[in-house]
Motif scaffolding. Structure first.
Motif, mmCIF file in Angstrom:
data_model
loop_
_atom_site.group_PDB
_atom_site.id
_atom_site.type_symbol
_atom_site.label_atom_id
_atom_site.label_comp_id
_atom_site.label_asym_id
_atom_site.label_seq_id
_atom_site.Cartn_x
_atom_site.Cartn_y
_atom_site.Cartn_z
ATOM 1 N N CYS A 217 -15.511 9.492 -12.673
ATOM 2 C CA CYS A 217 -14.217 9.496 -12.003
ATOM 3 C C CYS A 217 -13.427 10.763 -12.316
ATOM 4 O O CYS A 217 -12.624 11.226 -11.491
ATOM 5 C CB CYS A 217 -13.408 8.263 -12.396
ATOM 6 S SG CYS A 217 -14.071 6.725 -11.692
ATOM 7 N N LYS B 248 -11.944 12.950 -9.305
ATOM 8 C CA LYS B 248 -10.533 13.320 -9.211
ATOM 9 C C LYS B 248 -10.374 14.832 -9.107
ATOM 10 O O LYS B 248 -9.502 15.322 -8.378
ATOM 11 C CB LYS B 248 -9.776 12.796 -10.424
ATOM 12 C CG LYS B 248 -9.606 11.285 -10.457
ATOM 13 C CD LYS B 248 -8.856 10.850 -11.710
ATOM 14 C CE LYS B 248 -8.702 9.334 -11.742
ATOM 15 N NZ LYS B 248 -8.025 8.883 -12.988
ATOM 16 N N GLY C 4 -13.172 10.241 -3.457
ATOM 17 C CA GLY C 4 -13.384 8.923 -4.036
ATOM 18 C C GLY C 4 -14.750 8.398 -3.650
ATOM 19 O O GLY C 4 -15.309 8.766 -2.613
ATOM 20 N N LEU D 248 -12.573 5.197 -4.011
ATOM 21 C CA LEU D 248 -11.854 5.026 -5.269
ATOM 22 C C LEU D 248 -12.360 6.018 -6.317
ATOM 23 O O LEU D 248 -13.528 6.399 -6.318
ATOM 24 C CB LEU D 248 -12.053 3.602 -5.812
ATOM 25 C CG LEU D 248 -11.445 2.436 -5.028
ATOM 26 C CD1 LEU D 248 -11.805 1.118 -5.701
ATOM 27 C CD2 LEU D 248 -9.936 2.578 -4.945
ATOM 28 N N HIS D 249 -11.459 6.407 -7.203
ATOM 29 C CA HIS D 249 -11.854 7.157 -8.405
ATOM 30 C C HIS D 249 -11.081 6.641 -9.624
ATOM 31 O O HIS D 249 -10.753 7.402 -10.526
ATOM 32 C CB HIS D 249 -11.644 8.668 -8.218
ATOM 33 C CG HIS D 249 -10.266 9.051 -7.735
ATOM 34 N ND1 HIS D 249 -10.056 10.092 -6.873
ATOM 35 C CD2 HIS D 249 -9.042 8.527 -7.960
ATOM 36 C CE1 HIS D 249 -8.761 10.208 -6.626
ATOM 37 N NE2 HIS D 249 -8.142 9.260 -7.290
ATOM 38 N N ASP D 250 -10.812 5.359 -9.598
ATOM 39 C CA ASP D 250 -10.114 4.697 -10.697
ATOM 40 C C ASP D 250 -11.118 3.839 -11.461
ATOM 41 O O ASP D 250 -11.555 2.793 -10.966
ATOM 42 C CB ASP D 250 -8.984 3.834 -10.144
ATOM 43 C CG ASP D 250 -8.164 3.166 -11.242
ATOM 44 O OD1 ASP D 250 -8.499 3.348 -12.428
ATOM 45 O OD2 ASP D 250 -7.183 2.462 -10.913
ATOM 46 N N VAL E 126 -9.910 11.692 -0.720
ATOM 47 C CA VAL E 126 -8.789 10.833 -1.107
ATOM 48 C C VAL E 126 -7.549 11.707 -1.137
ATOM 49 O O VAL E 126 -7.468 12.651 -1.928
ATOM 50 C CB VAL E 126 -9.014 10.186 -2.490
ATOM 51 C CG1 VAL E 126 -7.782 9.406 -2.919
ATOM 52 C CG2 VAL E 126 -10.217 9.267 -2.450
#
Length: 492
Positions: free
Chosen positions: A268, A272, A277, A303-305, A339
């Protein structure tokens, strides 16, 4: 980089890249074209050799092409997929030299200086490249010269290898269009009698510069080597993958999840940094017996969480057979999407995130494509006023709203007894005896003549909202051309 060595450049042109790519996956015999909507008209985007022999050409209206060739087969073009495949060919071409770039949307340019001897010479190099591409189903034309412009000219308007040294002798007999000029510049030069590259090179430069500007002579000088022209190789796409080798084999779910958490944090961080993502993640677990198992996770949004992604791996990891132990973990984002940065506050899209996480969790069980949502469609026909799309790949839309209310429950028309233009006072529907209490209408809906629809061959329909004394609120329609009454929906 290669001091004292004459620069040599290869140009590869794929005149039918789009159609060749489409026919590789689904071959078709006979004339074939790809179509694309341009300027409010469906036009021929690319075509195979058989279609060209029938007199068709790129840019002509598709309706004209069908008139010329009734047995023509077609598909819709996908320029983005064509460009992606050209990047695949670029990566394939790096086996011949490290400096490979794109030439517009249908070609490659290679700086083969210093690598030609590895393949038995220039003729052998071109023969090997073209032979492999042709066996793969691609039509290709190649040229090799001292400059990028000369190689391009030979690939598009000539053929083969230009001897080192005098590029004017190699391309002088080619038309001026071989200098990569605009169409209007080519036509204007031809009207002046400058039809070949040698004619342009022998003409006075000052009048040409006053009339056409510096662009025409700059292209000439680049092709002849009087002005330099760089070849910019494309940087390799970032690889979104991380791995960890364990000092001791593990087998417990908690241990695998702990290793996955460490990998997710590293991955991640990369995502980021590139402002992308992950949409598809693949976790590979290598066992000590040299077997491996994979857990694939498809996300409802990029997503990148790591905190949101990690719990979604629990179900897949719990089903893994660790055998005698797992010694290596690899995590790769096989599909990523951009993202965009958003302003965060205390009421930011929390419920939206929760919905997408729920879609992801359900999607891991039944597949993301099986979770669908209704989207509005701009059509007066009730059956066509909505579409079904995968919820993971679309956003809710307010869209087009009809002028009259529509029933929430819509089904295929079911006939009932009745005659005349007004709803029947009493009728039976689904074994129920119903009495009309109030009727609102009619709303006349005409068929869309430009579309073929078997259900609307009876012509126009007059729709009524009928409230029965038994509490049912139905949507009825009458067909004046072939008199009859039908129920198609129910209001809740």
């Amino acid at each position: 980089m290669f001091d004292g060595m004459q620069r040599r450049v290869v140009s590869l042109w794929f005149p039918r890249l789009a159609s060749d790519r489409a026919l590789r996956s689904r071959p078709i015999q006979g004339p074939f074209v790809l179509t694309l909507k341009q300027k409010n008209a469906n036009r021929v985007y690319c075509l195979n050799a058989e279609a060209e022999r029938q007199g068709l050409h790129a840019g002509m209206p598709y309706s004209d092409a069908r008139a010329f060739c009734p047995d023509l087969r077609s598909r819709v073009a996908d320029p983005q997929e064509d460009l992606r495949f050209l990047h695949v060919l670029r990566r394939w071409a790096t086996q011949y030299c490290p400096w490979v770039g794109l030439e517009d949307a249908e070609g490659l340019v290679l700086d083969v200086t210093g690598s030609v001897h590895l393949f038995g010479g220039e003729e052998a190099l071109l023969a090997e490249m073209c032979g492999k591409l042709q066996r793969a189903g691609f039509e290709v034309r190649a040229g090799l010269g001292d400059t990028r412009g000369a190689a391009w000219a030979l690939a598009h308007y000539g053929a083969g290898v230009a001897p080192t040294g005098d590029m004017l002798r190699a391309i002088g007999a080619l038309p001026v269009a071989a200098l990569r000029l605009e169409a209007r510049e080519t036509v204007a030069l031809q009207r002046l009698g400058l039809r070949r590259v040698s004619d342009l090179a022998a003409a006075a430069r000052a009048p040409l510069t006053r009339r056409f500007g510096p662009g025409v002579l700059r292209r000439l000088d680049q092709a002849l080597g009087a002005q330099p022209e760089d070849i910019s190789p494309l940087a390799e796409a970032p690889h979104y993958g991380v791995r960890i080798t364990l000092p001791e084999p593990i087998g417990l779910v908690d241990d695998v999840m702990a290793g996955t958490r460490r990998l997710l944090e590293q991955l991640c961080h990369k995502l980021k940094a590139q402002e992308v993502g992950a949409r598809i993640l693949c976790l590979t677990l290598d066992r000590v017996d040299h077997d491996s198992q994979q857990v694939e996770l498809r996300l409802a949004r990029p997503l990148h969480d790591p905190g949101r992604i990690l719990p979604l791996f629990e179900r897949g990891v719990s089903d893994i057979d660790a055998g005698f132990g797992i010694e290596r973990l690899r995590l790769e984002a096989t599909r990523v999407e951009d993202v965009h940065a958003t302003q965060m506050n205390h009421v930011s899209a929390g419920p939206k995130d929760q919905l997408e996480d729920l879609i992801t969790r359900i999607g891991t069980r039944i597949g993301l494509d099986n979770i669908q949502r209704f989207l509005p469609a701009d059509s007066h026909i009730p059956e066509r006023s909505f579409t079904l799309s995968s919820a993971a790949y679309c956003e809710p839309q307010s869209g087009w709203a009809p002028a009259r209310p529509r029933p929430l429950l819509l089904f295929a028309p079911e006939p009932i007894s009745g005659s005349g233009p007004h709803p029947p006072q009493r009728f039976r529907w689904r074994r129920m005896a119903l009495t009309t209490g109030r009727a609102i209408g009619p709303e006349r809906i005409c068929p869309e003549w430009w579309l073929e629809d078997e259900n609307w061959r009876s012509g126009l329909r007059d729709y009524w909202r009928v409230e029965t004394q038994q509490g049912r609120r139905l949507w009825l329609f009458h067909t004046p051309q072939a008199p009859g009454w039908f129920v198609q929906g129910e209001f809740t």
